[in-house]
Design a protein around this motif. Structure first.
Motif, PDB file in Angstrom:
ATOM      1  N   LYS A 138     -22.334  59.585  68.061  1.00 37.99           N
ATOM      2  CA  LYS A 138     -22.542  59.548  69.508  1.00 37.99           C
ATOM      3  C   LYS A 138     -21.565  58.666  70.261  1.00 37.99           C
ATOM      4  O   LYS A 138     -21.480  58.710  71.483  1.00 37.99           O
ATOM      5  CB  LYS A 138     -23.979  59.159  69.823  1.00 37.99           C
TER       6      LYS A 138
ATOM      7  N   ALA B 271     -18.541  44.882  67.212  1.00 38.10           N
ATOM      8  CA  ALA B 271     -18.681  44.295  65.869  1.00 38.10           C
ATOM      9  C   ALA B 271     -20.119  44.542  65.424  1.00 38.10           C
ATOM     10  O   ALA B 271     -20.999  44.822  66.238  1.00 38.10           O
ATOM     11  CB  ALA B 271     -18.402  42.797  65.952  1.00 38.10           C
TER      12      ALA B 271
ATOM     13  N   GLY C   4     -16.002  44.761  70.312  1.00 41.84           N
ATOM     14  CA  GLY C   4     -14.904  44.960  69.375  1.00 41.84           C
ATOM     15  C   GLY C   4     -14.330  46.357  69.467  1.00 41.84           C
ATOM     16  O   GLY C   4     -13.149  46.578  69.190  1.00 41.84           O
TER      17      GLY C   4
ATOM     18  N   GLU D 185     -11.908  46.284  72.101  1.00 45.71           N
ATOM     19  CA  GLU D 185     -10.760  45.500  71.623  1.00 45.71           C
ATOM     20  C   GLU D 185      -9.887  46.314  70.672  1.00 45.71           C
ATOM     21  O   GLU D 185      -8.669  46.173  70.656  1.00 45.71           O
ATOM     22  CB  GLU D 185     -11.255  44.204  70.984  1.00 45.71           C
TER      23      GLU D 185
ATOM     24  N   GLU E 130     -20.094  41.212  75.295  1.00 45.53           N
ATOM     25  CA  GLU E 130     -20.402  40.072  74.427  1.00 45.53           C
ATOM     26  C   GLU E 130     -21.110  38.945  75.179  1.00 45.53           C
ATOM     27  O   GLU E 130     -21.928  38.242  74.614  1.00 45.53           O
ATOM     28  CB  GLU E 130     -19.127  39.517  73.788  1.00 45.53           C
TER      29      GLU E 130
ATOM     30  N   GLY F 111     -14.165  38.266  70.935  1.00 44.42           N
ATOM     31  CA  GLY F 111     -13.479  37.324  70.027  1.00 44.42           C
ATOM     32  C   GLY F 111     -12.374  37.962  69.208  1.00 44.42           C
ATOM     33  O   GLY F 111     -11.911  37.403  68.222  1.00 44.42           O
TER      34      GLY F 111
ATOM     35  N   ARG G 299     -35.382  45.914  70.793  1.00 42.81           N
ATOM     36  CA  ARG G 299     -35.405  47.192  70.054  1.00 42.81           C
ATOM     37  C   ARG G 299     -36.556  47.232  69.065  1.00 42.81           C
ATOM     38  O   ARG G 299     -37.159  48.257  68.838  1.00 42.81           O
ATOM     39  CB  ARG G 299     -34.043  47.401  69.403  1.00 42.81           C
TER      40      ARG G 299
ATOM     41  N   LYS H 279     -40.981  49.551  68.189  1.00 44.75           N
ATOM     42  CA  LYS H 279     -41.477  50.086  66.911  1.00 44.75           C
ATOM     43  C   LYS H 279     -42.916  49.656  66.688  1.00 44.75           C
ATOM     44  O   LYS H 279     -43.297  48.518  66.949  1.00 44.75           O
ATOM     45  CB  LYS H 279     -40.581  49.604  65.763  1.00 44.75           C
TER      46      LYS H 279
HETATM   47  N1  T1G Z   1     -24.239  45.937  65.736  1.00 51.83           N
HETATM   48  C1  T1G Z   1     -25.269  46.269  64.930  1.00 51.83           C
HETATM   49  N2  T1G Z   1     -26.259  47.129  65.270  1.00 51.83           N
HETATM   50  C2  T1G Z   1     -26.195  47.672  66.501  1.00 51.83           C
HETATM   51  C3  T1G Z   1     -25.152  47.369  67.408  1.00 51.83           C
HETATM   52  C4  T1G Z   1     -24.143  46.462  66.976  1.00 51.83           C
HETATM   53  N3  T1G Z   1     -23.112  46.152  67.761  1.00 51.83           N
HETATM   54  N4  T1G Z   1     -25.394  48.067  68.560  1.00 51.83           N
HETATM   55  C5  T1G Z   1     -26.517  48.773  68.363  1.00 51.83           C
HETATM   56  N5  T1G Z   1     -27.002  48.535  67.138  1.00 51.83           N
HETATM   57  C6  T1G Z   1     -28.220  49.132  66.541  1.00 51.83           C
HETATM   58  C7  T1G Z   1     -29.469  48.768  67.315  1.00 51.83           C
HETATM   59  O1  T1G Z   1     -29.966  47.523  66.852  1.00 51.83           O
HETATM   60  C8  T1G Z   1     -30.377  49.936  66.965  1.00 51.83           C
HETATM   61  O2  T1G Z   1     -30.849  49.708  65.649  1.00 51.83           O
HETATM   62  C9  T1G Z   1     -29.417  51.120  66.883  1.00 51.83           C
HETATM   63  O3  T1G Z   1     -28.108  50.548  66.668  1.00 51.83           O
HETATM   64  C10 T1G Z   1     -29.371  51.945  68.142  1.00 51.83           C
HETATM   65  O4  T1G Z   1     -29.095  51.015  69.201  1.00 51.83           O
HETATM   66  C11 T1G Z   1     -15.790  40.663  67.959  1.00 51.83           C
HETATM   67  C12 T1G Z   1     -18.133  39.709  68.821  1.00 51.83           C
HETATM   68  C13 T1G Z   1     -24.213  50.998  71.936  1.00 51.83           C
HETATM   69  C14 T1G Z   1     -25.160  51.132  74.253  1.00 51.83           C
HETATM   70  O5  T1G Z   1     -23.022  44.256  72.413  1.00 51.83           O
HETATM   71  O6  T1G Z   1     -25.298  48.087  73.816  1.00 51.83           O
HETATM   72  O7  T1G Z   1     -18.207  43.185  69.342  1.00 51.83           O
HETATM   73  O8  T1G Z   1     -33.323  49.671  66.201  1.00 51.83           O
HETATM   74  O9  T1G Z   1     -31.240  51.483  70.427  1.00 51.83           O
HETATM   75  O10 T1G Z   1     -29.885  52.889  73.410  1.00 51.83           O
HETATM   76  O11 T1G Z   1     -15.500  40.734  70.260  1.00 51.83           O
HETATM   77  O12 T1G Z   1     -26.767  49.814  71.173  1.00 51.83           O
HETATM   78  O13 T1G Z   1     -32.238  51.776  65.398  1.00 51.83           O
HETATM   79  O14 T1G Z   1     -32.518  49.826  63.824  1.00 51.83           O
HETATM   80  O15 T1G Z   1     -29.341  50.201  71.533  1.00 51.83           O
HETATM   81  O16 T1G Z   1     -28.225  54.523  72.357  1.00 51.83           O
HETATM   82  C15 T1G Z   1     -20.612  43.899  71.168  1.00 51.83           C
HETATM   83  C16 T1G Z   1     -24.546  46.536  71.618  1.00 51.83           C
HETATM   84  C17 T1G Z   1     -21.000  43.316  69.859  1.00 51.83           C
HETATM   85  C18 T1G Z   1     -23.107  46.607  72.093  1.00 51.83           C
HETATM   86  C19 T1G Z   1     -26.301  52.251  72.339  1.00 51.83           C
HETATM   87  N6  T1G Z   1     -21.271  45.183  71.371  1.00 51.83           N
HETATM   88  N7  T1G Z   1     -25.168  47.847  71.563  1.00 51.83           N
HETATM   89  O17 T1G Z   1     -27.539  52.191  72.985  1.00 51.83           O
HETATM   90  O18 T1G Z   1     -29.116  52.672  71.040  1.00 51.83           O
HETATM   91  S1  T1G Z   1     -20.283  41.729  69.587  1.00 51.83           S
HETATM   92  C20 T1G Z   1     -22.475  45.236  71.985  1.00 51.83           C
HETATM   93  C21 T1G Z   1     -25.532  48.492  72.693  1.00 51.83           C
HETATM   94  C22 T1G Z   1     -18.599  42.072  69.454  1.00 51.83           C
HETATM   95  C23 T1G Z   1     -16.285  41.278  69.225  1.00 51.83           C
HETATM   96  C24 T1G Z   1     -17.675  40.909  69.563  1.00 51.83           C
HETATM   97  C25 T1G Z   1     -26.293  49.773  72.491  1.00 51.83           C
HETATM   98  C26 T1G Z   1     -25.464  51.036  72.762  1.00 51.83           C
HETATM   99  P1  T1G Z   1     -32.330  50.286  65.240  1.00 51.83           P
HETATM  100  P2  T1G Z   1     -29.776  51.285  70.621  1.00 51.83           P
HETATM  101  P3  T1G Z   1     -28.734  53.158  72.503  1.00 51.83           P
END
Ligand code: T1G
Length: 676
Positions: free
Chosen positions: A57, A63, A102, A105, A125, A133, A275, A279
């Motif tokens: 999707k 990250a 990430g 990035e 972030e 980062g 999230r 459940k």
């Molecule tokens: N890492 C691990 N798991 C993640 C994840 C992530 N980044 N994003 C989502 N999940 C899991 C979430 O816990 C859930 O798990 C499932 O995916 C579906 O998510 C180095 C340090 C992308 C807009 O902050 O905003 O990159 O409950 O229910 O509504 O600079 O997920 O099914 O077991 O939210 O369709 C930066 C976080 C990370 C984006 C999708 N990225 N994610 O929304 O699904 S830090 C974020 C979201 C980083 C770098 C830095 C949303 C989504 P489960 P969901 P959704």
């Protein structure tokens, strides 16, 4: 274990594909696969360009947050991104879905970026108490300028592909359904273009006015948070003449500071807690849900109107019932006014207002609810009234429909018992204003069927609410914890504290307002017995004098015409009068005592809620307080905060004031255990 990364050759273009559901998080296996794919491209003379894209999707959504706090496996994301950027062959990012953190990035390390029109890119972030980062704070200003870099990193909201295109963060738009092919064609088009455009080699112009304006505009929003300032500092670093390497080193230093801090731990906790709250333990997530095609709402007052808007905005028709035509007209008028106000602010298009209002059917006849799949009552908070109403609904509404009460504390089992179908009854406790507040407490009765509960929890997502399951107890989760806070706050007034002091302590803690400011906003007269001659509390005395809160320009505070509060000499007299008549010695109250008696007691109640299984998990309680009452996200919610305070300290604080400590809290204090 097979790698989530595969490669495909399309003539002289190598396509590196990630298939790492659900969001292509850039976990170790993905990073290792990307590294291998890049090496494969570099080593093969026949390959002239590289495309990186994702199945599923979305493009990389960041990250892998679950890896944080654990030893990082090589290669780190910055290393992979440097490999991309230093490639001698052009690397093209093919973006769909949400390229976040990430993921964004990675696109910036690429030489070119192509995206479908529906794609969004961003660096959220900061919402995790962090900053990009892996070079984001250094590359975004170099490509898109300081102003947009500040918006993207310090506020964290994603931008559309169109806006990214204008800003230079995307070079080309693909067909919505032809990204893979268009990306390969684009790669071929640029395969021999030199020099390769590298973000790190661009220069970011300093823009001190933009920085100053941004800080000023967002001062209130950033109050108490560490991460926004760190993001801003990194963006400024990219423009102060430092080399890219110096900027990266500074970004890494600031990132690690935030990563090791309590605020990021709190905000990452909440990311998963929200999230997790969706459940339901012990119910198969694949359980068949009841279709909800038509909703009935009884009561067109503030709550009924707000509740209706949630469904109308989600495209679900609503039949709204009132007893009197005048009340019905007023209620539907307020709904229309709210929509038109949103349209005036550009949040809605006029046709969306028309669509929503066209799906609303006002009526005076309860019988018109017969074919509704879900009926929610938002009538006067009286058990007798509700039991009588549910008895009528039981006779009118089709079998299989869900009957819900919006009660904020009454016993759902008692209400359900007034029907022949208790299995179809539960609570849906919205928070006022119901069309704005995201929290929905879903109250599970003893006999509520699993599919009924699962249906409403899924429906909550559809109407953009954050739902938490609560058991049947007085005040459910949020209001039950609010009670000890309000009781102690009022007692503290009798002992020498002032409303201003107590509210200040709470606002400094990070709450949007303190107990008395909240009371004035909601209405001091809520729940008042309305007998002006019966004055048994400070609240009674205020109400008897018409000091009902902001709506009367007087409550615990005096208010000017702009509703700016000021301490009230009259209230001070009332408090002093009550205090002197109760012979309570007036004494200096410390801020620490206020925290112990108003916040530690909330935690104690939360522990009792967990002991009684009125909440599924401690993190659910945190979600309730974040989304229902504005608990500061950088403190993670009451139970997460209690863990950071330490149970020992909380137990000592409670015992100091003679409170009975919950067993769970005591055992945490003894064992060093945590709620989380
Ligand atoms: N890492 C691990 N798991 C993640 C994840 C992530 N980044 N994003 C989502 N999940 C899991 C979430 O816990 C859930 O798990 C499932 O995916 C579906 O998510 C180095 C340090 C992308 C807009 O902050 O905003 O990159 O409950 O229910 O509504 O600079 O997920 O099914 O077991 O939210 O369709 C930066 C976080 C990370 C984006 C999708 N990225 N994610 O929304 O699904 S830090 C974020 C979201 C980083 C770098 C830095 C949303 C989504 P489960 P969901 P959704």
């Amino acid at each position: 274990m097979t790698s989530p990364i595969t490669t495909e050759r399309h003539g002289d273009v190598l396509v590196i594909i990630s298939n790492n559901p659900p969001v292509n998080a850039l976990g170790a296996a993905v990073r290792q696969g990307l590294e291998a794919g890049l090496k494969e491209a570099a080593a093969d003379e026949a390959i002239k360009a590289v495309v990186i894209r994702c199945d599923g999707k979305t493009f990389f959504a960041g990250a892998d947050i679950t890896e944080f706090g654990r030893p990082m496996q090589e290669p780190g994301l910055p290393t992979v991104i440097d490999m991309i950027e230093s490639s001698e062959k052009p690397v093209i990012a093919a973006i769909h879905g949400t390229a976040l953190g990430g993921g964004c990035e990675v696109t910036l390390g690429c030489h070119y970026r192509i995206a479908v029109p529906s794609a969004k890119i961003g660096t959220p972030e900061v919402k995790l108490g962090l900053l990009p980062g892996a070079g984001g704070t250094q590359r975004i200003p170099r490509v898109a300028g300081v102003a947009l870099a500040l918006e993207m990193t310090a506020k964290g909201d994603p931008i559309s592909a169109a806006r990214a295109m204008t800003a230079g963060l995307i070079d080309r738009l693909a067909g919505e359904n032809s990204l893979a092919a268009d990306a390969i064609a684009f790669a071929r088009e640029v395969a021999s273009v030199r020099p390769l455009p590298r973000a790190s080699e661009k220069t970011a112009e300093a823009d001190p006015e933009a920085v100053a304006a941004f800080k000023k505009e967002n001062a209130k929003r950033f109050r108490g948070f560490d991460a926004p300032a760190a993001n801003i500092a990194c963006v400024e670093k990219a423009t102060d003449g430092s080399t890219f390497a110096e900027g990266i080193a500074f970004e890494r230093q600031e990132f690690m500071k935030l990563m090791m801090g309590v605020q990021s731990a709190a905000q990452r906790h909440l990311f998963f807690a929200e999230r997790q709250a969706a459940k339901i333990d012990g119910i198969d997530p694949a359980i068949a849900l009841r279709p909800i095609k038509k909703v009935g709402v009884i009561g067109a007052g503030t709550m009924g109107g707000g509740i209706s808007m949630n469904f109308l905005s989600a495209g679900i028709p609503v039949t709204i019932v009132e007893m009197q035509q005048e009340a019905l007209d007023r209620g539907t008028g307020v709904i229309r006014k709210n929509y038109e106000a949103s349209a005036a602010k550009g949040r809605l298009k006029p046709e969306q207002v028309a669509l929503a209002m066209g799906a609303l059917t006002p009526t005076l006849n309860l019988e018109d609810l017969a074919d509704c799949d879900l009926v929610i009552e938002a009538v006067y908070e009286s058990m007798d009234v509700k039991k009588e109403l549910f008895g009528k609904l039981d006779k009118i509404v089709k079998q299989g429909a869900i009957l819900a009460s919006n009660t904020s504390y009454l016993n759902i089992d008692e209400i359900a018992a007034s029907t022949s179908r208790p299995q179809d009854v539960l609570g849906m406790h919205f928070f006022s204003p119901a069309n704005v507040m995201k929290l929905l407490e879903v109250v599970r009765g003893a006999k509520t069927a699993d599919d009924v509960l699962a249906t409403v929890m899924a429906l909550a997502k559809t109407i953009k609410k954050v739902a938490v399951v609560s058991g049947v107890c007085h005040g459910f989760i949020g209001n039950r914890m609010l009670m000890p806070r309000q009781v102690e706050a009022n007692k503290l007034l009798m002992e020498g504290a002032t409303p201003e002091q107590i509210d200040r302590v709470h606002v400094e803690f990070g709450m949007p307002m303190g107990p008395f400011q909240m009371s004035d906003l909601a209405g001091v007269d809520i729940g008042w017995h309305r007998d002006e001659t019966r004055i048994e509390s400070i609240r009674d005395a205020l109400c008897a004098e018409g000091r009902w809160g902001q709506k009367k320009s007087a409550g615990f505070y005096d208010y000017d015409e702009k509703r700016n509060p000021s301490p009230s000499p009259r209230v001070a007299e009332i408090i002093e009068d009550f205090r002197s008549r109760s012979n309570l010695p007036r004494r200096e109250i410390t801020d620490e005592e206020i925290i112990e008696r108003t916040l530690y007691t909330m935690v104690n109640e939360g522990a009792l809620i967990l002991e009684e299984k009125m909440a599924q998990r401690a993190s659910d309680i945190d979600v309730v307080w974040i989304y229902g009452y504005g608990w500061p996200v950088y403190r993670g919610g009451p139970m997460f905060w209690a863990d950071t305070e330490g149970a020992k300290k909380i137990v000592a604080g409670l015992e100091k004031h003679g409170f009975k400590v919950a067993e769970l809290l005591k055992s945490n204090a003894e064992s060093g255990g945590r709620f989380k």
